[in-house]
Design a protein around this motif. Structure first.
Motif, PDB file in Angstrom:
ATOM      1  N   GLU A  46     -25.115  43.162 -43.006  1.00 49.96           N
ATOM      2  CA  GLU A  46     -24.446  42.466 -44.099  1.00 49.96           C
ATOM      3  C   GLU A  46     -25.107  42.761 -45.449  1.00 49.96           C
ATOM      4  O   GLU A  46     -24.440  42.813 -46.485  1.00 49.96           O
ATOM      5  N   HIS A  47     -26.426  42.957 -45.425  1.00 53.29           N
ATOM      6  CA  HIS A  47     -27.132  43.274 -46.668  1.00 53.29           C
ATOM      7  C   HIS A  47     -26.743  44.655 -47.174  1.00 53.29           C
ATOM      8  O   HIS A  47     -26.461  44.838 -48.362  1.00 53.29           O
ATOM      9  N   VAL A  48     -26.686  45.628 -46.275  1.00 54.84           N
ATOM     10  CA  VAL A  48     -26.291  46.982 -46.666  1.00 54.84           C
ATOM     11  C   VAL A  48     -24.847  46.990 -47.153  1.00 54.84           C
ATOM     12  O   VAL A  48     -24.520  47.650 -48.156  1.00 54.84           O
ATOM     13  N   ARG A  49     -23.993  46.259 -46.467  1.00 57.09           N
ATOM     14  CA  ARG A  49     -22.583  46.203 -46.873  1.00 57.09           C
ATOM     15  C   ARG A  49     -22.460  45.642 -48.300  1.00 57.09           C
ATOM     16  O   ARG A  49     -21.684  46.149 -49.115  1.00 57.09           O
ATOM     17  N   ALA A  50     -23.226  44.610 -48.582  1.00 52.55           N
ATOM     18  CA  ALA A  50     -23.183  44.019 -49.926  1.00 52.55           C
ATOM     19  C   ALA A  50     -23.768  44.960 -50.970  1.00 52.55           C
ATOM     20  O   ALA A  50     -23.261  45.052 -52.097  1.00 52.55           O
ATOM     21  N   LEU A  51     -24.828  45.680 -50.619  1.00 50.76           N
ATOM     22  CA  LEU A  51     -25.463  46.590 -51.572  1.00 50.76           C
ATOM     23  C   LEU A  51     -24.543  47.743 -51.956  1.00 50.76           C
ATOM     24  O   LEU A  51     -24.421  48.098 -53.132  1.00 50.76           O
ATOM     25  N   LEU A  52     -23.899  48.347 -50.976  1.00 52.69           N
ATOM     26  CA  LEU A  52     -23.071  49.527 -51.243  1.00 52.69           C
ATOM     27  C   LEU A  52     -21.692  49.140 -51.754  1.00 52.69           C
ATOM     28  O   LEU A  52     -21.084  49.876 -52.533  1.00 52.69           O
ATOM     29  N   GLY A  53     -21.188  47.993 -51.325  1.00 52.70           N
ATOM     30  CA  GLY A  53     -19.949  47.439 -51.854  1.00 52.70           C
ATOM     31  C   GLY A  53     -18.788  48.417 -51.870  1.00 52.70           C
ATOM     32  O   GLY A  53     -18.603  49.211 -50.942  1.00 52.70           O
ATOM     33  N   ASP A  54     -18.021  48.366 -52.958  1.00 50.18           N
ATOM     34  CA  ASP A  54     -16.854  49.253 -53.067  1.00 50.18           C
ATOM     35  C   ASP A  54     -17.224  50.640 -53.568  1.00 50.18           C
ATOM     36  O   ASP A  54     -16.350  51.462 -53.826  1.00 50.18           O
ATOM     37  N   GLY A  55     -18.522  50.908 -53.655  1.00 46.72           N
ATOM     38  CA  GLY A  55     -18.959  52.265 -54.009  1.00 46.72           C
ATOM     39  C   GLY A  55     -18.794  53.249 -52.875  1.00 46.72           C
ATOM     40  O   GLY A  55     -18.911  54.461 -53.090  1.00 46.72           O
ATOM     41  N   VAL A  56     -18.518  52.725 -51.655  1.00 46.64           N
ATOM     42  CA  VAL A  56     -18.375  53.604 -50.502  1.00 46.64           C
ATOM     43  C   VAL A  56     -17.152  53.212 -49.680  1.00 46.64           C
ATOM     44  O   VAL A  56     -16.630  52.103 -49.789  1.00 46.64           O
ATOM     45  N   THR A  57     -16.725  54.149 -48.836  1.00 46.23           N
ATOM     46  CA  THR A  57     -15.720  53.891 -47.813  1.00 46.23           C
ATOM     47  C   THR A  57     -16.273  54.382 -46.479  1.00 46.23           C
ATOM     48  O   THR A  57     -17.342  54.996 -46.431  1.00 46.23           O
ATOM     49  N   ASP A  58     -15.539  54.120 -45.416  1.00 49.69           N
ATOM     50  CA  ASP A  58     -15.913  54.607 -44.079  1.00 49.69           C
ATOM     51  C   ASP A  58     -17.360  54.268 -43.739  1.00 49.69           C
ATOM     52  O   ASP A  58     -18.107  55.094 -43.212  1.00 49.69           O
ATOM     53  N   LEU A  59     -17.717  53.037 -44.033  1.00 50.08           N
ATOM     54  CA  LEU A  59     -19.097  52.606 -43.787  1.00 50.08           C
ATOM     55  C   LEU A  59     -19.310  52.386 -42.293  1.00 50.08           C
ATOM     56  O   LEU A  59     -18.643  51.558 -41.666  1.00 50.08           O
ATOM     57  N   GLY A  60     -20.237  53.155 -41.727  1.00 55.52           N
ATOM     58  CA  GLY A  60     -20.583  53.009 -40.322  1.00 55.52           C
ATOM     59  C   GLY A  60     -22.025  52.603 -40.161  1.00 55.52           C
ATOM     60  O   GLY A  60     -22.905  53.142 -40.839  1.00 55.52           O
ATOM     61  N   MET A  61     -22.286  51.636 -39.267  1.00 53.69           N
ATOM     62  CA  MET A  61     -23.652  51.170 -39.046  1.00 53.69           C
ATOM     63  C   MET A  61     -23.848  50.926 -37.556  1.00 53.69           C
ATOM     64  O   MET A  61     -23.019  50.302 -36.917  1.00 53.69           O
ATOM     65  N   ARG A  62     -24.934  51.442 -37.035  1.00 52.71           N
ATOM     66  CA  ARG A  62     -25.263  51.190 -35.640  1.00 52.71           C
ATOM     67  C   ARG A  62     -26.766  51.094 -35.477  1.00 52.71           C
ATOM     68  O   ARG A  62     -27.531  51.790 -36.157  1.00 52.71           O
ATOM     69  N   ARG A  63     -27.170  50.214 -34.590  1.00 53.22           N
ATOM     70  CA  ARG A  63     -28.587  50.029 -34.295  1.00 53.22           C
ATOM     71  C   ARG A  63     -28.994  50.978 -33.171  1.00 53.22           C
ATOM     72  O   ARG A  63     -28.318  51.051 -32.141  1.00 53.22           O
ATOM     73  N   GLU A  64     -30.084  51.677 -33.409  1.00 50.66           N
ATOM     74  CA  GLU A  64     -30.620  52.602 -32.422  1.00 50.66           C
ATOM     75  C   GLU A  64     -32.125  52.364 -32.327  1.00 50.66           C
ATOM     76  O   GLU A  64     -32.700  51.596 -33.109  1.00 50.66           O
ATOM     77  N   THR A  65     -32.762  53.015 -31.371  1.00 49.53           N
ATOM     78  CA  THR A  65     -34.207  52.885 -31.246  1.00 49.53           C
ATOM     79  C   THR A  65     -34.855  54.256 -31.147  1.00 49.53           C
ATOM     80  O   THR A  65     -34.228  55.227 -30.697  1.00 49.53           O
ATOM     81  N   VAL A  66     -36.081  54.315 -31.568  1.00 47.04           N
ATOM     82  CA  VAL A  66     -36.902  55.512 -31.396  1.00 47.04           C
ATOM     83  C   VAL A  66     -38.077  55.132 -30.491  1.00 47.04           C
ATOM     84  O   VAL A  66     -38.686  54.072 -30.659  1.00 47.04           O
ATOM     85  N   THR A  67     -38.329  55.966 -29.510  1.00 44.25           N
ATOM     86  CA  THR A  67     -39.415  55.699 -28.558  1.00 44.25           C
ATOM     87  C   THR A  67     -40.741  56.195 -29.131  1.00 44.25           C
ATOM     88  O   THR A  67     -40.859  57.343 -29.554  1.00 44.25           O
ATOM     89  N   VAL A  68     -41.724  55.310 -29.136  1.00 41.79           N
ATOM     90  CA  VAL A  68     -43.066  55.640 -29.614  1.00 41.79           C
ATOM     91  C   VAL A  68     -44.027  55.432 -28.454  1.00 41.79           C
ATOM     92  O   VAL A  68     -44.225  54.306 -27.986  1.00 41.79           O
ATOM     93  N   ASP A  69     -44.606  56.520 -27.959  1.00 41.53           N
ATOM     94  CA  ASP A  69     -45.520  56.426 -26.818  1.00 41.53           C
ATOM     95  C   ASP A  69     -46.889  57.015 -27.146  1.00 41.53           C
ATOM     96  O   ASP A  69     -47.575  57.571 -26.296  1.00 41.53           O
ATOM     97  N   ARG A  70     -47.277  56.853 -28.383  1.00 40.33           N
ATOM     98  CA  ARG A  70     -48.516  57.442 -28.890  1.00 40.33           C
ATOM     99  C   ARG A  70     -49.756  56.630 -28.537  1.00 40.33           C
ATOM    100  O   ARG A  70     -50.869  57.164 -28.521  1.00 40.33           O
ATOM    101  N   PHE A  71     -49.603  55.318 -28.207  1.00 40.81           N
ATOM    102  CA  PHE A  71     -50.762  54.428 -28.154  1.00 40.81           C
ATOM    103  C   PHE A  71     -51.066  53.974 -26.732  1.00 40.81           C
ATOM    104  O   PHE A  71     -50.207  53.432 -26.037  1.00 40.81           O
ATOM    105  N   ALA A  72     -52.308  54.189 -26.317  1.00 41.76           N
ATOM    106  CA  ALA A  72     -52.727  53.801 -24.973  1.00 41.76           C
ATOM    107  C   ALA A  72     -52.901  52.300 -24.838  1.00 41.76           C
ATOM    108  O   ALA A  72     -52.712  51.727 -23.759  1.00 41.76           O
TER     109      ALA A  72
END
Length: 277
Positions: free
Chosen positions: A187-213
Motif C-alpha cells: 500500500e505504501h508503494v502504491r501510494a508513492l507511485l500513484g498515477d505516475g505508473v500503470t500496470d503496477l505489479g507487486m509480489r513477495r519473494e524470498t532470497v535464501t541466505v546460508d552464509r552463517f553457521a
C-alpha cells in the motif's frame, strides 16, 4: 528565507550522514556474499534488453547495474556514496561490464525527464529518507511507457525485523524521515507511485541466505560489514549494557529465522510498473 536556508542545510547534513554511514564497513561484501542473486532477479523482472538505456538508483557497488550491463544495456549506476561506486567500477571491470558510474542523490537525480527506458533500484532507494521525493524522481527520469523496477526489504521479513530490533538503540531520525522498510509494504508503494505508473505489479519473494553457521556469526558479520548496523553500535558504544542487549537481540533474531540447516529466507517485495504516458 531563513527557514528555507535552514531546511536546505539540514538536508545537506542528513545526506552527509547517510553517505558516511554507507561508507562504514564493507557493503560490497554484504551484497556479493549474501544477496548477489537479487540484482539478477530485478534485471530479469524488468526485462532489460540490449541497447536499452538503464538507470540503477542507489546502486551501491552495482548488484543490479552490472548484470544489466552484461546483457548489453547502456547502464548508469548512481549512488550517494562514492566509496561504493569505486568498488563497483573494479567489480564491473573484472566482470567485463561497461557502464557509467555517477555520484547522485536519489532525491535529486541529475538526469533529464524521461531519459531512461528502465529505472530500477535493488534494496537501495528504500533508504532515501524522504520517500515521496525519491519516488517522484524514479518516475520523472523514466520515459513514458518505460519500466520501473524495485526490490525492497519488507517490514515483516528478516531485514525489516533487524531494523526494528535496532531502532531503540539508534539515534532519533530527523523530522520527516521515513523508515526504509515501508518501501516493502504494497500500500505504501502504491501510494508513492500513484498515477505516475500503470500496470503496477507487486509480489513477495524470498532470497535464501546460508552464509552463517551460527546466529552469532550473522551478528558479527553485520557488525563488521553493514554500515547501518555499525552506526547503531557506535551510537551506544559507551553503554556496555545496551551493547550487550543489542548483541543478544540480533543473535536471537537470526536464531528465530534460521531453519534446521541454519539457512534463512529473507523476504523482499518485487515491484514492476510502467511509467504513465
Amino acid at each position: 528565507m531563513t527557514g528555507a536556508i535552514d531546511a536546505a542545510a539540514a538536508d545537506r547534513a542528513l545526506k552527509s550522514r547517510h553517505r558516511a554511514m554507507w561508507a562504514l564497513g564493507d557493503y560490497p561484501v554484504v551484497a556479493a556474499e549474501l544477496i548477489p542473486q537479487l540484482g539478477r532477479r530485478l534485471v530479469a523482472a524488468c526485462s532489460v534488453r540490449e541497447g536499452q538505456r538503464v538507470l540503477d538508483v542507489a546502486a551501491g557497488s552495482g548488484n543490479a547495474a552490472v548484470p544489466a550491463a552484461l546483457v548489453g544495456a547502456q547502464v548508469v549506476a548512481s549512488d550517494l556514496t562514492p566509496e561504493l561506486l569505486e568498488v563497483g567500477q573494479q567489480s564491473a571491470k573484472r566482470a567485463g561490464a561497461l557502464l557509467e558510474w555517477r555520484e547522485a542523490d536519489a532525491e535529486a537525480l541529475p538526469f533529464d525527464d524521461g531519459e531512461f527506458d528502465t529505472v530500477m533500484s535493488c534494496v537501495g532507494v528504500m533508504f532515501a529518507p524522504h520517500h515521496a521525493t525519491a519516488a517522484a524522481e524514479l518516475v520523472r527520469v523514466c520515459r513514458p511507457g518505460g519500466t520501473i523496477g524495485l526490490v525492497n526489504w519488507t517490514p515483516e521479513g528478516f531485514i525489516g525485523q533487524m531494523f526494528a530490533a535496532m531502532k531503540p538503540y539508534a539515534p532519533a531520525p530527523p523530522p520527516g524521515a521515513q523508515p526504509p522498510p515501508l518501501w516493502g509494504q504494497e500500500e505504501h508503494v502504491r501510494a508513492l507511485l500513484g498515477d505516475g505508473v500503470t500496470d503496477l505489479g507487486m509480489r513477495r519473494e524470498t532470497v535464501t541466505v546460508d552464509r552463517f553457521a551460527t546466529p552469532e556469526a550473522f551478528r558479527d558479520f553485520f557488525t563488521t560489514f553493514y554500515g547501518p548496523t555499525i552506526a547503531v553500535y557506535r551510537n551506544i558504544a559507551d553503554d556496555h549494557e545496551r551493547t550487550a542487549a543489542l548483541d543478544g537481540e540480533l543473535a536471537a533474531l537470526a536464531r528465530r529465522h534460521a531453519g534446521p540447516s541454519g539457512a534463512m529466507e529473507w523476504e523482499y517485495l518485487l515491484v514492476t510498473a510502467r511509467r504513465s504516458a
